[in-house]
Design a protein around this motif. Structure first.
Motif, PDB file in Angstrom:
ATOM      1  N   CYS A  33      28.619  44.763  41.890  1.00 55.57           N
ATOM      2  CA  CYS A  33      28.185  46.050  42.422  1.00 55.57           C
ATOM      3  C   CYS A  33      29.295  46.671  43.255  1.00 55.57           C
ATOM      4  CB  CYS A  33      26.940  45.859  43.280  1.00 55.57           C
ATOM      5  SG  CYS A  33      26.046  47.382  43.648  1.00 55.57           S
ATOM      6  N   GLY A  34      29.762  47.852  42.872  1.00 55.24           N
ATOM      7  CA  GLY A  34      30.814  48.546  43.593  1.00 55.24           C
ATOM      8  C   GLY A  34      30.267  49.273  44.812  1.00 55.24           C
ATOM      9  N   VAL A  35      30.867  49.006  45.979  1.00 56.62           N
ATOM     10  CA  VAL A  35      30.438  49.619  47.231  1.00 56.62           C
ATOM     11  C   VAL A  35      31.656  50.165  47.975  1.00 56.62           C
ATOM     12  CG1 VAL A  35      28.385  48.167  47.485  1.00 56.62           C
ATOM     13  CG2 VAL A  35      30.572  47.393  48.433  1.00 56.62           C
ATOM     14  N   ASN A  36      31.402  50.848  49.068  1.00 53.63           N
ATOM     15  CA  ASN A  36      32.487  51.350  49.900  1.00 53.63           C
ATOM     16  C   ASN A  36      33.205  50.181  50.580  1.00 53.63           C
ATOM     17  OD1 ASN A  36      34.062  52.846  51.912  1.00 53.63           O
ATOM     18  ND2 ASN A  36      32.669  54.548  51.535  1.00 53.63           N
ATOM     19  N   VAL A  37      34.452  50.400  50.956  1.00 49.75           N
ATOM     20  CA  VAL A  37      35.208  49.351  51.641  1.00 49.75           C
ATOM     21  C   VAL A  37      34.659  49.075  53.035  1.00 49.75           C
ATOM     22  CG1 VAL A  37      37.326  49.735  50.347  1.00 49.75           C
ATOM     23  CG2 VAL A  37      36.914  51.044  52.423  1.00 49.75           C
ATOM     24  N   LYS A  72      22.012  37.427  44.309  1.00 53.88           N
ATOM     25  CA  LYS A  72      22.931  37.242  43.191  1.00 53.88           C
ATOM     26  C   LYS A  72      23.736  38.522  42.952  1.00 53.88           C
ATOM     27  CE  LYS A  72      20.475  33.473  40.956  1.00 53.88           C
ATOM     28  NZ  LYS A  72      19.824  32.969  39.721  1.00 53.88           N
ATOM     29  N   VAL A  73      24.487  38.906  43.985  1.00 50.18           N
ATOM     30  CA  VAL A  73      25.328  40.105  43.946  1.00 50.18           C
ATOM     31  C   VAL A  73      26.740  39.719  44.338  1.00 50.18           C
ATOM     32  CG1 VAL A  73      25.724  42.424  44.865  1.00 50.18           C
ATOM     33  CG2 VAL A  73      23.391  41.573  44.635  1.00 50.18           C
ATOM     34  N   ARG A  74      27.694  40.245  43.598  1.00 46.97           N
ATOM     35  CA  ARG A  74      29.097  40.181  44.025  1.00 46.97           C
ATOM     36  C   ARG A  74      29.497  41.589  44.434  1.00 46.97           C
ATOM     37  NH1 ARG A  74      34.026  40.967  41.383  1.00 46.97           N
ATOM     38  NH2 ARG A  74      32.997  41.026  39.350  1.00 46.97           N
ATOM     39  N   PHE A  75      29.697  41.787  45.735  1.00 46.56           N
ATOM     40  CA  PHE A  75      30.060  43.103  46.246  1.00 46.56           C
ATOM     41  C   PHE A  75      31.551  43.342  46.012  1.00 46.56           C
ATOM     42  CE2 PHE A  75      26.285  41.966  48.697  1.00 46.56           C
ATOM     43  CZ  PHE A  75      25.518  43.109  48.528  1.00 46.56           C
ATOM     44  N   VAL A  76      31.867  44.485  45.414  1.00 47.27           N
ATOM     45  CA  VAL A  76      33.255  44.847  45.116  1.00 47.27           C
ATOM     46  C   VAL A  76      33.599  46.081  45.932  1.00 47.27           C
ATOM     47  CG1 VAL A  76      34.925  45.455  43.324  1.00 47.27           C
ATOM     48  CG2 VAL A  76      32.991  43.940  42.777  1.00 47.27           C
ATOM     49  N   PRO A  77      34.339  45.928  47.036  1.00 41.56           N
ATOM     50  CA  PRO A  77      34.681  47.096  47.869  1.00 41.56           C
ATOM     51  C   PRO A  77      35.720  47.974  47.187  1.00 41.56           C
ATOM     52  CG  PRO A  77      35.688  45.099  48.757  1.00 41.56           C
ATOM     53  CD  PRO A  77      34.819  44.658  47.623  1.00 41.56           C
ATOM     54  N   GLN A  82      39.580  54.449  43.694  1.00 37.45           N
ATOM     55  CA  GLN A  82      39.399  53.300  42.805  1.00 37.45           C
ATOM     56  C   GLN A  82      38.058  53.281  42.072  1.00 37.45           C
ATOM     57  OE1 GLN A  82      39.720  50.348  45.864  1.00 37.45           O
ATOM     58  NE2 GLN A  82      41.906  49.955  45.505  1.00 37.45           N
ATOM     59  N   ARG A  83      37.045  53.916  42.631  1.00 39.50           N
ATOM     60  CA  ARG A  83      35.667  53.649  42.231  1.00 39.50           C
ATOM     61  C   ARG A  83      35.363  53.915  40.759  1.00 39.50           C
ATOM     62  NH1 ARG A  83      32.726  58.682  45.481  1.00 39.50           N
ATOM     63  NH2 ARG A  83      34.444  60.129  45.148  1.00 39.50           N
ATOM     64  N   PHE A  84      35.790  55.066  40.226  1.00 45.31           N
ATOM     65  CA  PHE A  84      35.430  55.388  38.854  1.00 45.31           C
ATOM     66  C   PHE A  84      36.204  54.543  37.850  1.00 45.31           C
ATOM     67  CE2 PHE A  84      34.487  59.659  40.903  1.00 45.31           C
ATOM     68  CZ  PHE A  84      33.121  59.407  40.981  1.00 45.31           C
ATOM     69  N   THR A  85      37.469  54.271  38.145  1.00 43.86           N
ATOM     70  CA  THR A  85      38.269  53.418  37.260  1.00 43.86           C
ATOM     71  C   THR A  85      37.672  52.026  37.179  1.00 43.86           C
ATOM     72  OG1 THR A  85      40.263  54.662  37.826  1.00 43.86           O
ATOM     73  CG2 THR A  85      40.569  52.484  36.846  1.00 43.86           C
ATOM     74  N   ALA A  86      37.208  51.501  38.301  1.00 44.06           N
ATOM     75  CA  ALA A  86      36.611  50.164  38.309  1.00 44.06           C
ATOM     76  C   ALA A  86      35.368  50.113  37.429  1.00 44.06           C
ATOM     77  CB  ALA A  86      36.256  49.755  39.736  1.00 44.06           C
ATOM     78  N   LEU A  87      34.594  51.180  37.426  1.00 43.10           N
ATOM     79  CA  LEU A  87      33.400  51.231  36.587  1.00 43.10           C
ATOM     80  C   LEU A  87      33.774  51.421  35.119  1.00 43.10           C
ATOM     81  CD1 LEU A  87      30.316  51.230  36.436  1.00 43.10           C
ATOM     82  CD2 LEU A  87      30.364  53.692  36.900  1.00 43.10           C
ATOM     83  N   SER A  89      36.435  50.534  33.600  1.00 37.69           N
ATOM     84  CA  SER A  89      37.116  49.357  33.058  1.00 37.69           C
ATOM     85  C   SER A  89      36.197  48.154  32.902  1.00 37.69           C
ATOM     86  CB  SER A  89      38.281  48.967  33.968  1.00 37.69           C
ATOM     87  OG  SER A  89      37.803  48.486  35.224  1.00 37.69           O
ATOM     88  N   GLY A  90      35.001  48.226  33.454  1.00 36.25           N
ATOM     89  CA  GLY A  90      34.080  47.104  33.380  1.00 36.25           C
ATOM     90  C   GLY A  90      34.220  46.106  34.515  1.00 36.25           C
ATOM     91  N   GLU A  91      35.039  46.435  35.518  1.00 35.96           N
ATOM     92  CA  GLU A  91      35.182  45.543  36.667  1.00 35.96           C
ATOM     93  C   GLU A  91      33.864  45.409  37.420  1.00 35.96           C
ATOM     94  OE1 GLU A  91      37.616  45.247  40.931  1.00 35.96           O
ATOM     95  OE2 GLU A  91      38.181  46.778  39.460  1.00 35.96           O
ATOM     96  N   ILE A  92      33.068  46.467  37.425  1.00 39.58           N
ATOM     97  CA  ILE A  92      31.758  46.437  38.069  1.00 39.58           C
ATOM     98  C   ILE A  92      30.704  46.871  37.057  1.00 39.58           C
ATOM     99  CG2 ILE A  92      32.615  46.818  40.405  1.00 39.58           C
ATOM    100  CD1 ILE A  92      31.916  49.790  40.102  1.00 39.58           C
ATOM    101  N   ASP A  93      29.448  46.490  37.338  1.00 44.46           N
ATOM    102  CA  ASP A  93      28.333  46.859  36.463  1.00 44.46           C
ATOM    103  C   ASP A  93      27.706  48.181  36.875  1.00 44.46           C
ATOM    104  OD1 ASP A  93      28.404  44.325  35.007  1.00 44.46           O
ATOM    105  OD2 ASP A  93      27.621  43.442  36.864  1.00 44.46           O
ATOM    106  N   VAL A  94      27.758  48.479  38.161  1.00 42.74           N
ATOM    107  CA  VAL A  94      27.165  49.705  38.688  1.00 42.74           C
ATOM    108  C   VAL A  94      27.910  50.074  39.960  1.00 42.74           C
ATOM    109  CG1 VAL A  94      25.392  48.405  39.966  1.00 42.74           C
ATOM    110  CG2 VAL A  94      25.000  50.816  39.419  1.00 42.74           C
ATOM    111  N   LEU A  95      28.064  51.368  40.174  1.00 42.92           N
ATOM    112  CA  LEU A  95      28.695  51.884  41.382  1.00 42.92           C
ATOM    113  C   LEU A  95      27.611  52.442  42.285  1.00 42.92           C
ATOM    114  CD1 LEU A  95      31.357  52.731  42.903  1.00 42.92           C
ATOM    115  CD2 LEU A  95      31.134  54.933  41.718  1.00 42.92           C
ATOM    116  N   ILE A  96      27.438  51.833  43.466  1.00 38.20           N
ATOM    117  CA  ILE A  96      26.473  52.336  44.452  1.00 38.20           C
ATOM    118  C   ILE A  96      27.258  52.542  45.733  1.00 38.20           C
ATOM    119  CG2 ILE A  96      24.267  51.949  45.602  1.00 38.20           C
ATOM    120  CD1 ILE A  96      23.416  50.146  43.368  1.00 38.20           C
TER     121      ILE A  96
END
Length: 335
Positions: A33-37, A72-77, A82-87, A89-96
Motif C-alpha cells: 500500500c503506497g502512502v505518504n512519507v 498484513k500490509v506493507r507500507f510503501v512511503p 514517486q507515487r504514480f510511477t510506483a503504482l 510499475s506494480g511496486e504497490i497494489d493501491v495508492l492511498i
C-alpha cells in the motif's frame, strides 16, 4: 484503534476469474500500500514504527477485507513525484496517499481513481506576524510547494488570475516545506488545508502560524489503482463505501460482531456478511466488510480518531459529514 485479532482471518479460495491484483495479493499474503512519507493524521510512523493515520488505516481496512487480517500490509512511503510511477510499475497494489481525484489523472496515466474518502480544498499557511488575512495580500511572497501536485498548478493559476507574483520553492517532501517555513526560507506553504493543519500540529510553536480561511479549489482525496484491473477497482471502491455505509447504519467496530449475529435489518445483514450477496459480488469472503469495520471502525470513527477535533490536527468534519448531516459522504446502495 479497535484491532482485529489474527484469529479473525478467514481462509479464502481464490476464484478462477479473480483479477490479477487480487490474485497477487492473496498469493503474497500481504498488501503493498503506497502512502505518504509522513504526514500526521494521514500516514506517519509512531515512536514504535507503527504507521498511524487515516490513509494508513484505510490500507489496513483493505488488507482486512481481502486477507482477513489488517496487519498484513506493507507500507510503501512515496513522495508526490514517486507515487504514480510506483503504482504503474506494480511496486504497490493501491495508492492511498492524499491524492486529488482529477480528470487528467483519471484519463492520461493508465490509472483509475476509485472514490473520494476525504473532501478538502487548497489553502495557504503563513506566519501570524505577517498579518496576512487574504491570499490577495500575498503578492511577491516566496511560497513552498511540492512538485507534481495539483497544489503547484492551483497556486500558479490563482496568482496569474489575480495578477499577483510569487516565487516558488519546490521540494518533494512536505516536511521540508514545513522546515523551510519555520526557518524563514519561504513566506508561506501552499497545499490542501488538511495537510496544512497536519504540518502545523508538529511545529515547535504552532500558534505562530495561521491557515488562511479561503479555499479556492476542490481537492477530493481517494485511492488510486491501475486501469487494467476492474475487479481490483471494485474491491477498493466498495471497501471505502462499506465504511461509509457502516456509519449510516450505526455499525461500529465495537458492535459489529453483535449486529452480525442479531440484526434483522437486511442492509446490515448484507454489509456484515450474514447474507453473502456482497462478498460473492466482489469474489471476497462474505465477512469482507465486517473484517474491515472491525479493524478500523466506520468512516466516522476513522475521521474522529485521525483528524477530528480531539486530535492534534483538530479538524471539524465539514464536508466530510454524512449526507444526512449536510455533508458529502454518501455510499451507493449496497444491494
Amino acid at each position: 484503534m479497535a484491532a482485529v485479532a489474527a484469529g479473525l482471518g478467514i481462509a479464502f479460495s481464490a476464484p478462477a476469474m479473480a483479477g490479477a491484483t487480487l490474485d497477487g495479493v492473496r498469493s503474497r499474503g500481504v498488501l503493498a500500500c503506497g502512502v505518504n512519507v509522513g504526514v500526521a493524521g494521514f500516514s506517519l510512523p509512531d515512536s514504535q514504527g507503527v504507521w498511524r493515520g487515516m490513509d494508513a488505516d484505510l490500507c489496513r481496512a483493505v488488507a482486512a477485507a481481502v486477507l482477513g487480517d489488517p496487519n498484513k500490509v506493507r507500507f510503501v512511503p512515496l513522495t508526490a513525484v514517486q507515487r504514480f510511477t510506483a503504482l504503474q510499475s506494480g511496486e504497490i497494489d493501491v495508492l492511498i496517499r492524499q491524492t486529488t481525484l482529477s480528470m487528467t489523472r483519471d484519463t492520461t496515466l493508465g490509472l483509475r481513481l476509485t472514490i473520494a474518502n476525504l473532501y478538502d480544498g487548497h489553502g495557504f499557511m503563513v506566519r501570524r506576524d505577517a498579518n496576512i488575512t487574504n491570499p490577495r495580500e500575498m503578492d511577491g511572497m516566496t511560497i513552498c510547494l511540492s512538485p507534481g501536485t495539483t497544489n503547484e498548478l492551483v497556486t500558479t493559476d490563482y496568482f496569474r488570475t489575480n495578477n499577483l507574483s510569487f516565487t516558488p520553492v519546490l521540494q518533494e517532501r512536505m516536511q521540508d516545506n514545513a522546515a523551510s517555513l519555520q526557518a524563514g526560507r519561504c513566506d508561506a506553504i501552499g497545499t490542501d488545508a488538511t495537510q496544512l493543519a497536519a504540518l502545523r500540529s508538529q511545529f515547535t510553536n504552532p500558534n505562530d502560524y495561521v491557515i488562511l480561511p479561503e479555499r479556492f479549489s476542490k481537492e477530493p482525496y481517494g485511492p488510486v489503482v491501475r486501469r487494467d484491473d476492474q475487479e481490483w477497482f471494485d474491491v477498493i471502491r466498495w471497501t471505502i463505501s462499506a465504511l461509509i455505509n457502516a456509519e449510516e447504519l450505526g455499525v461500529t467496530a465495537a458492535n459489529a460482531e453483535e449486529m452480525r449475529r442479531t440484526s434483522t435489518n437486511p442492509e446490515v445483514r448484507r454489509l456484515l456478511g450474514a447474507d453473502p450477496l456482497l462478498g460473492n459480488a466482489l469474489k471476497l469472503d462474505p465477512a469482507w466488510a465486517y473484517n474491515a469495520i472491525r479493524a478500523i471502525g466506520n468512516y466516522g470513527e476513522l475521521f474522529e480518531r485521525t483528524l477530528g477535533p480531539n486530535t492534534p490536527i483538530g479538524l471539524d468534519r465539514g464536508l466530510n459529514r454524512l449526507w444526512t448531516n449536510g455533508g458529502l459522504m454518501y455510499s451507493w446502495p449496497m444491494r
